[in-house]
Enzyme design. Structure first.
Site, PDB file in Angstrom:
ATOM      1  N   CYS A   1      31.887  -6.391  -4.707  1.00  0.00           N
ATOM      2  CA  CYS A   1      31.685  -7.792  -4.109  1.00  0.00           C
ATOM      3  C   CYS A   1      31.727  -8.883  -5.076  1.00  0.00           C
ATOM      4  CB  CYS A   1      30.279  -7.507  -3.364  1.00  0.00           C
ATOM      5  SG  CYS A   1      29.726  -9.168  -2.951  1.00  0.00           S
TER       6      CYS A   1
ATOM      7  N   HIS B   1      25.351 -15.206   2.626  1.00  0.00           N
ATOM      8  CA  HIS B   1      25.553 -16.475   1.767  1.00  0.00           C
ATOM      9  C   HIS B   1      25.884 -17.282   2.936  1.00  0.00           C
ATOM     10  CE1 HIS B   1      29.599 -14.680   2.833  1.00  0.00           C
ATOM     11  NE2 HIS B   1      30.165 -15.962   2.632  1.00  0.00           N
TER      12      HIS B   1
ATOM     13  N   GLN C   1      27.679 -21.521   3.055  1.00  0.00           N
ATOM     14  CA  GLN C   1      28.691 -22.607   2.370  1.00  0.00           C
ATOM     15  C   GLN C   1      28.366 -23.918   2.466  1.00  0.00           C
ATOM     16  OE1 GLN C   1      33.013 -22.446   2.346  1.00  0.00           O
ATOM     17  NE2 GLN C   1      32.890 -20.509   3.609  1.00  0.00           N
TER      18      GLN C   1
ATOM     19  N   SER D   1      33.913 -13.721   4.980  1.00  0.00           N
ATOM     20  CA  SER D   1      34.899 -12.837   4.148  1.00  0.00           C
ATOM     21  C   SER D   1      34.291 -11.873   3.589  1.00  0.00           C
ATOM     22  CB  SER D   1      35.570 -13.961   3.078  1.00  0.00           C
ATOM     23  OG  SER D   1      34.380 -14.418   2.248  1.00  0.00           O
TER      24      SER D   1
ATOM     25  N   ASN E   1      29.157 -18.728   8.168  1.00  0.00           N
ATOM     26  CA  ASN E   1      29.832 -17.804   8.942  1.00  0.00           C
ATOM     27  C   ASN E   1      29.306 -16.448   8.710  1.00  0.00           C
ATOM     28  OD1 ASN E   1      31.546 -19.895   9.847  1.00  0.00           O
ATOM     29  ND2 ASN E   1      32.504 -19.617   7.797  1.00  0.00           N
TER      30      ASN E   1
ATOM     31  N   HIS F   1      27.934  -9.741   2.364  1.00  0.00           N
ATOM     32  CA  HIS F   1      26.970 -10.437   1.401  1.00  0.00           C
ATOM     33  C   HIS F   1      26.163 -11.641   2.108  1.00  0.00           C
ATOM     34  CE1 HIS F   1      25.059  -9.871  -2.823  1.00  0.00           C
ATOM     35  NE2 HIS F   1      24.552 -11.153  -2.456  1.00  0.00           N
TER      36      HIS F   1
ATOM     37  N   CYS G   1      27.910 -10.205  -5.397  1.00  0.00           N
ATOM     38  CA  CYS G   1      26.835  -9.499  -6.063  1.00  0.00           C
ATOM     39  C   CYS G   1      26.549  -9.909  -7.536  1.00  0.00           C
ATOM     40  CB  CYS G   1      27.183  -7.908  -6.090  1.00  0.00           C
ATOM     41  SG  CYS G   1      26.726  -7.234  -4.334  1.00  0.00           S
TER      42      CYS G   1
ATOM     43  N   HIS H   1      23.156  -6.895  -1.477  1.00  0.00           N
ATOM     44  CA  HIS H   1      24.411  -6.890  -0.487  1.00  0.00           C
ATOM     45  C   HIS H   1      24.261  -6.741   1.025  1.00  0.00           C
ATOM     46  CE1 HIS H   1      28.914  -6.723  -0.295  1.00  0.00           C
ATOM     47  NE2 HIS H   1      28.856  -5.573   0.501  1.00  0.00           N
TER      48      HIS H   1
HETATM   49  P1  H2U Z   1      33.014 -17.317   3.702  1.00  0.00           P
HETATM   50  O1  H2U Z   1      32.437 -15.760   3.650  1.00  0.00           O
HETATM   51  O2  H2U Z   1      32.181 -17.972   4.847  1.00  0.00           O
HETATM   52  O3  H2U Z   1      34.640 -17.303   4.166  1.00  0.00           O
HETATM   53  O4  H2U Z   1      32.778 -18.019   2.259  1.00  0.00           O
HETATM   54  C1  H2U Z   1      33.161 -17.248   1.286  1.00  0.00           C
HETATM   55  C2  H2U Z   1      33.610 -18.362   0.355  1.00  0.00           C
HETATM   56  O5  H2U Z   1      33.624 -17.841  -1.076  1.00  0.00           O
HETATM   57  C3  H2U Z   1      34.897 -18.877   0.753  1.00  0.00           C
HETATM   58  O6  H2U Z   1      34.829 -20.195   1.062  1.00  0.00           O
HETATM   59  C4  H2U Z   1      34.619 -18.528  -1.506  1.00  0.00           C
HETATM   60  C5  H2U Z   1      35.704 -18.598  -0.613  1.00  0.00           C
HETATM   61  O7  H2U Z   1      36.522 -19.720  -0.953  1.00  0.00           O
HETATM   62  N1  H2U Z   1      35.014 -17.558  -2.688  1.00  0.00           N
HETATM   63  C6  H2U Z   1      35.033 -18.067  -4.105  1.00  0.00           C
HETATM   64  O8  H2U Z   1      34.481 -19.086  -4.241  1.00  0.00           O
HETATM   65  N2  H2U Z   1      35.133 -17.205  -5.053  1.00  0.00           N
HETATM   66  C7  H2U Z   1      35.635 -15.960  -5.027  1.00  0.00           C
HETATM   67  O9  H2U Z   1      35.762 -15.338  -5.946  1.00  0.00           O
HETATM   68  C8  H2U Z   1      36.111 -15.403  -3.701  1.00  0.00           C
HETATM   69  C9  H2U Z   1      35.717 -16.405  -2.468  1.00  0.00           C
HETATM   70 ZN    ZN Z   2      27.365  -8.498  -2.482  1.00  0.00          ZN
END
Ligand code: H2U
Ligand code: ZN
Length: 338
Positions: free
Chosen positions: A50, A166, A168, A161, A153, A164, A53, A113
């Site tokens: 992850c 989180h 934005q 994505s 989201n 975990h 994490c 996580h």
């Molecule tokens: P979402 O799960 O809402 O997509 O948010 C994850 C965000 O994390 C996504 O905008 C960022 C992606 O650009 N990200 C990073 O900044 N660094 C990473 O190593 C992977 C994902």
């Molecule tokens: Zn994690």
């Protein structure tokens, strides 16, 4: 008088001044069909793969610290960049483009996580509220940041994505579409009525009760009369405040509490870790007082009938007007019952 519990009708959203079509005759009664139980793989407390994490590497090679509560970092794939120039391009009034500087961040809610808003400890969620408030103040104080959008989201169905916990933050120079609509509507209401649109709405819903999902001393969670998504929810402070910086200490705890209550009800509804997009709307940070603004959160969950049956906004909804079958009142009743 219109029988809006039974007849097809449209409802007005006073915040966006748009309409939604409601067809209650298609499902006059709550859904009584089978609710499928889906087994979701239990997440580990720590996932070595992850990128959120503690201690793990992110894209681009940066390593997360061994954080123990919340953790904020600049998005490695930021949609907006702080040093973008404020240029403008225009051709014949038909082609218009504006440079859009901004800052995008990611906020990890917890080092764990496997947690979600619904099953985090209240004290830990309260820390997340503190981080949101700090970020709103810090980013909003910048001259080139006129709006701070905090959003989460949740679940693969909503494009998250990573499980975990989180959210934005996208903060920008321009006021985004939805916020511009809500600003105009709240401002017009204040001019016309001399009061706050959402203070008036909270009072109406407290009296009506039928769209209330949950509440505590300081916040109300309800399915708005004009909801588009089947189980859409708004969370509103009962007291007027334009942004998170207006929250007292007790109200910050209460916000954490109402978010946990709301997401827990969602999880119980279809016995699944409920997917959604949620986010806060609050005063733009352009320096104006914006006393017309009333802080609130929107939850837009896609699920309709079970963990696997989702609503799509397609066809008529994409080309004409959003539509729903189950009424806001029935949706609220179902969320109150779990
Ligand atoms: P979402 O799960 O809402 O997509 O948010 C994850 C965000 O994390 C996504 O905008 C960022 C992606 O650009 N990200 C990073 O900044 N660094 C990473 O190593 C992977 C994902
Ligand atoms: Zn994690």
């Amino acid at each position: 008088m219109l029988d809006w519990k039974r007849e097809p009708h449209r409802r007005f959203n006073p915040l966006t001044r748009e309409w939604v079509l409601v067809s209650p005759h298609r499902t006059a009664r709550p859904w009584q069909g089978q609710v499928e139980k889906t087994s979701v793989a239990q997440q580990p407390q720590y996932d070595p793969e992850c990128y959120l994490c503690p201690g793990n590497a992110r894209a681009g090679g940066v390593r997360n610290p061994a954080y123990t509560s919340t953790f904020v970092f600049d998005n490695d794939f930021a949609a907006l960049k702080p040093d973008t120039p404020l240029g403008r391009f225009e051709q014949d009034g038909l082609l218009l483009a504006e440079g859009e500087p901004g800052v995008c961040r990611v906020v990890c809610f917890s080092p764990r996580h496997d947690l979600t808003v619904a099953n985090m400890e209240p004290a830990d969620l309260r820390r997340v509220v503190d981080v949101w408030t700090e970020q709103y103040a810090e980013l909003g104080a910048r001259t080139l940041i006129n709006h701070v959008q905090i959003f989460e989201n949740r679940g693969a169905m909503m494009g998250a994505s990573n499980p975990h916990p989180h959210c934005q933050i996208w903060s920008s120079y321009a006021i985004p579409n939805e916020v511009a609509k809500e600003t105009a509507a709240q401002d017009a209401w204040r001019q016309g009525h001399g009061s706050c649109l959402l203070c008036d709405y909270v009072r109406l819903e407290q009296t009506a009760g039928e769209r209330t999902v949950d509440q505590n001393d300081h916040f109300l969670a309800l399915v708005p009369f004009w909801a588009v998504w089947p189980f859409e929810v708004m969370v509103l402070p009962k007291r007027h405040m334009t942004g998170m910086d207006g929250l007292t200490d007790v109200e910050r705890d209460a916000l954490a509490d109402i978010l946990k209550r709301t997401t827990s009800r969602y999880d119980r509804l279809f016995q699944v870790s409920f997917p959604y997009s949620m986010g806060f709307h609050q005063r733009p940070t352009d320096g104006a007082p914006h006393d017309e603004w009333h802080l609130h959160a929107h939850f837009h969950p896609p699920l309709l009938r079970s963990a696997t049956v989702r609503k799509f906004l397609v066809g008529y909804e994409l080309l004409a007007t959003p539509q729903r079958d189950i009424t806001a009142e029935v949706a609220a009743e179902r969320l109150r019952a779990v």
